[in-house]
Design an enzyme around this catalytic site. Structure first.
Site, PDB file in Angstrom:
ATOM      1  N   ARG A  83      43.064  46.302  40.910  1.00 51.05           N
ATOM      2  CA  ARG A  83      42.286  46.459  42.137  1.00 51.05           C
ATOM      3  C   ARG A  83      41.946  45.072  42.678  1.00 51.05           C
ATOM      4  O   ARG A  83      41.283  44.277  42.013  1.00 51.05           O
ATOM      5  CB  ARG A  83      40.999  47.245  41.855  1.00 51.05           C
ATOM      6  CG  ARG A  83      40.174  47.424  43.123  1.00 51.05           C
ATOM      7  CD  ARG A  83      38.875  48.167  42.902  1.00 51.05           C
ATOM      8  NE  ARG A  83      38.095  48.015  44.121  1.00 51.05           N
ATOM      9  CZ  ARG A  83      36.798  47.753  44.179  1.00 51.05           C
ATOM     10  NH1 ARG A  83      36.093  47.641  43.076  1.00 51.05           N
ATOM     11  NH2 ARG A  83      36.193  47.594  45.338  1.00 51.05           N
ATOM     12  N   HIS A 128      35.711  43.670  51.017  1.00 54.16           N
ATOM     13  CA  HIS A 128      34.839  43.481  49.861  1.00 54.16           C
ATOM     14  C   HIS A 128      33.835  42.382  50.229  1.00 54.16           C
ATOM     15  O   HIS A 128      33.924  41.252  49.755  1.00 54.16           O
ATOM     16  CB  HIS A 128      35.667  43.100  48.633  1.00 54.16           C
ATOM     17  CG  HIS A 128      34.925  43.235  47.331  1.00 54.16           C
ATOM     18  ND1 HIS A 128      35.384  44.001  46.282  1.00 54.16           N
ATOM     19  CD2 HIS A 128      33.756  42.706  46.901  1.00 54.16           C
ATOM     20  CE1 HIS A 128      34.549  43.921  45.267  1.00 54.16           C
ATOM     21  NE2 HIS A 128      33.534  43.135  45.627  1.00 54.16           N
ATOM     22  N   GLU A 174      31.266  48.886  48.389  1.00 51.20           N
ATOM     23  CA  GLU A 174      29.809  48.838  48.325  1.00 51.20           C
ATOM     24  C   GLU A 174      29.132  48.576  49.668  1.00 51.20           C
ATOM     25  O   GLU A 174      28.299  47.664  49.794  1.00 51.20           O
ATOM     26  CB  GLU A 174      29.361  47.776  47.309  1.00 51.20           C
ATOM     27  CG  GLU A 174      29.864  48.052  45.901  1.00 51.20           C
ATOM     28  CD  GLU A 174      29.376  47.052  44.870  1.00 51.20           C
ATOM     29  OE1 GLU A 174      29.437  47.356  43.674  1.00 51.20           O
ATOM     30  OE2 GLU A 174      28.906  45.951  45.270  1.00 51.20           O
ATOM     31  N   ASN A 314      31.316  52.269  41.587  1.00 50.42           N
ATOM     32  CA  ASN A 314      31.018  51.057  40.812  1.00 50.42           C
ATOM     33  C   ASN A 314      29.713  51.312  40.071  1.00 50.42           C
ATOM     34  O   ASN A 314      28.646  51.368  40.685  1.00 50.42           O
ATOM     35  CB  ASN A 314      30.861  49.846  41.731  1.00 50.42           C
ATOM     36  CG  ASN A 314      32.162  49.436  42.389  1.00 50.42           C
ATOM     37  OD1 ASN A 314      33.224  49.962  42.081  1.00 50.42           O
ATOM     38  ND2 ASN A 314      32.083  48.485  43.310  1.00 50.42           N
ATOM     39  N   TYR A 316      27.261  50.311  36.730  1.00 48.56           N
ATOM     40  CA  TYR A 316      26.946  49.363  35.671  1.00 48.56           C
ATOM     41  C   TYR A 316      25.696  49.736  34.879  1.00 48.56           C
ATOM     42  O   TYR A 316      25.606  49.438  33.704  1.00 48.56           O
ATOM     43  CB  TYR A 316      26.705  47.964  36.256  1.00 48.56           C
ATOM     44  CG  TYR A 316      27.898  47.301  36.886  1.00 48.56           C
ATOM     45  CD1 TYR A 316      28.666  46.395  36.164  1.00 48.56           C
ATOM     46  CD2 TYR A 316      28.259  47.549  38.208  1.00 48.56           C
ATOM     47  CE1 TYR A 316      29.757  45.752  36.734  1.00 48.56           C
ATOM     48  CE2 TYR A 316      29.354  46.914  38.785  1.00 48.56           C
ATOM     49  CZ  TYR A 316      30.097  46.016  38.049  1.00 48.56           C
ATOM     50  OH  TYR A 316      31.178  45.391  38.620  1.00 48.56           O
ATOM     51  N   GLU A 388      34.594  49.945  39.316  1.00 53.99           N
ATOM     52  CA  GLU A 388      34.028  48.774  38.641  1.00 53.99           C
ATOM     53  C   GLU A 388      33.095  49.249  37.533  1.00 53.99           C
ATOM     54  O   GLU A 388      32.347  50.209  37.712  1.00 53.99           O
ATOM     55  CB  GLU A 388      33.212  47.864  39.579  1.00 53.99           C
ATOM     56  CG  GLU A 388      34.015  47.031  40.544  1.00 53.99           C
ATOM     57  CD  GLU A 388      33.135  46.142  41.414  1.00 53.99           C
ATOM     58  OE1 GLU A 388      32.021  45.776  40.966  1.00 53.99           O
ATOM     59  OE2 GLU A 388      33.553  45.822  42.534  1.00 53.99           O
TER      60      GLU A 388
END
Length: 488
Positions: A83, A128, A174, A314, A316, A388
């Site tokens: 990616r 991005h 995002e 994404n 985390y 991500e």
């Protein structure tokens, strides 16, 4: 109760995409080479005090010149996808107000062809965070509806140039973070906010995040409509969008805090996904924000009918949410205050999970499954990719400390185990991309934190595999040690 489990590649379908991820500004460098125009991040990173260590992405990892070496790293890992993002200002230095930069097209053609030669599927992000500075100067970029036309033009140039080989497109990475960090807190360019949220030269934290988000949603819809109407049937690809998603747990075991978690998710993720999937902002937002939320016109709704083919997540970390509708609390946080949820990583002096080098990124593995199930249930199990997921290390002068990243291995094992659990529950997840391939420029943190599977020497730019790279390689070959670990 802590559940111990083992993990191997066979827990995922044979067709599952396993890859690594980067973005153009964070790795490419060559910021003024071959007729590239300035991006907003090129300008912003040179302003005093904006980046923690005073660094910038002028050189970054020099992926622009070293991409063949980096593809060899991917090939040695055994990943089947990569990616990356296309620098808008490298392809269209002045947006639609100038010509296509042939050198930029050539670079991404070469990158794409080199990936395919190694059997690695390109997974391409159109935006991005980086926007041509020209568009910021001309009309304020995301604050103007004009950007919808510009983004559509950029997307079509890319579909025409690369779509015969690229089968996975992401419109925006995002946008929920961009709207917040650029127009609410002012931490990203163009640094717009208002008191008491921040001390910016201009902006309106109560209004501009919603205006910018509205234009981002409609820019996604513009590009998606173009792709589906003119390119998808011939090129056979898919198109989606990527959101950053925290999971939220109630701070207190009471109903109002549970509802606070739902509002936080609505103001963070459903803010973008509900309009794309259902044509309306989430009811939680409509009830609170009211007239400050822009309206979708009849023409807008027609565009939104194109929807998307997949959702990129994404993910985390996890945070606590506390109700602020009936409780008094300071809600000037990174999550937009209109959600009336106080966000924290701590309860009674105890952190929600092991801290990492990135503030607010804690290790809470079971949140991966919960996040996926939220999207599965709210959006009818639309196909998903984990675009991500990764572990933040502090930069260290001792290379041995950087290379011996056992905490990253434990993080990857535990989050992949949680992802496998969601698959067993029927979630249609089709790929996982580790952030990131190599240590790189981490936005306002510069080079002070590192997410890479490969260490990058900042002087020589030499890449060195960390223990996590070796583990990922063994996992993909189904030879990873079957460690038992506690899933929190």
């Amino acid at each position: 109760m802590k559940v111990c489990s083992s993990l191997d590649r066979s827990h995922f379908p044979p067709s599952f995409l396993f890859g690594t991820a980067t973005s153009s500004y964070q790795v490419e460098g060559a910021y003024l080479e071959a007729n590239k125009g300035l991006s907003n991040w090129d300008v912003f990173s040179h302003l005093p005090g904006k980046i923690k260590d005073g660094s910038n992405g002028d050189v970054a990892d020099d992926h622009y010149h070293l991409y063949l070496e980096d593809i060899e790293l991917m090939h040695s890992l055994g990943v089947n996808s990569y990616r990356f993002s296309i620098s808008w200002s490298r392809v269209l230095p002045k947006g639609r107000f100038g010509n296509v930069n042939a050198a930029g097209i050539e670079y991404y053609n070469n990158l794409t062809d080199a990936l395919l030669l190694k059997g690695i599927q390109p997974f391409v992000t159109l935006n991005h965070y980086d926007v041509p500075q020209e568009l910021e100067d001309r009309y304020g970029s995301w604050l103007s509806p004009q950007i919808q036309e510009d983004f559509g033009h950029f997307a079509e140039v890319c579909f025409q140039a690369f779509g015969d080989r690229v089968k996975y497109w992401i419109t925006l990475n995002e946008p929920n973070v961009m709207a917040q960090a650029s127009y609410y807190s002012g931490q990203y360019p163009p640094s717009r906010c208002s008191y008491p949220i921040g001390k910016c030269k201009a902006g309106d934290s109560e209004l501009e995040p919603y205006v910018a988000a509205h234009n981002m949603i409609l820019s996604h819809a513009t590009a998606t409509q173009i792709y589906k109407n003119k390119y998808q049937e011939k090129q056979g690809g898919q198109i989606g969008i990527v959101l950053h998603v925290y999971w939220f747990e109630p701070l207190r075991d009471i109903p109002v805090d549970f509802f606070a978690t739902q509002r936080a998710l609505a103001f963070y993720a459903a803010w973008f996904m509900d309009p794309i999937m259902y044509g309306e902002y989430p009811p939680e937002m409509q009830q609170i924000v009211g007239l400050r939320l822009p309206k979708f016109s009849v023409e807008d709704r027609k565009k939104l009918e194109s929807k998307l083919d997949f959702i990129g997540i994404n993910h985390y970390s996890t945070l606590y949410a506390k109700d602020c509708l009936v409780s008094s609390c300071n809600i000037t946080t990174d999550i937009i205050a209109d959600s009336f949820a106080y966000i924290t990583g701590e309860r009674d002096g105890v952190l929600i999970g092991q801290p990492t080098a990135m503030p607010t990124f804690y290790v809470v593995p079971n949140s991966m499954e919960k996040t996926i199930m939220y999207f599965k249930n709210r959006y009818n199990n639309t196909p998903m990719f984990i675009t991500e997921n990764g572990y933040a290390q502090p930069s260290s002068k001792a290379i041995e400390d950087m290379l011996n990243d056992t905490s990253r291995i434990e993080y990857m094992q535990s989050y992949l185990t949680s992802l496998a659990a969601a698959l067993r529950k029927g979630a249609d997840v089709r790929g996982y991309f580790h952030w990131s391939l190599i240590d790189n420029f981490e936005w306002r943190y510069g080079y002070t934190i590192c997410f890479g599977l490969y260490y990058v020497d900042r002087t020589t730019l030499q890449r060195t595999p960390k223990q996590s790279a070796k583990w990922f390689h063994q996992f993909l070959k189904n030879e990873a040690p079957k460690y038992l670990f506690a899933q929190q």
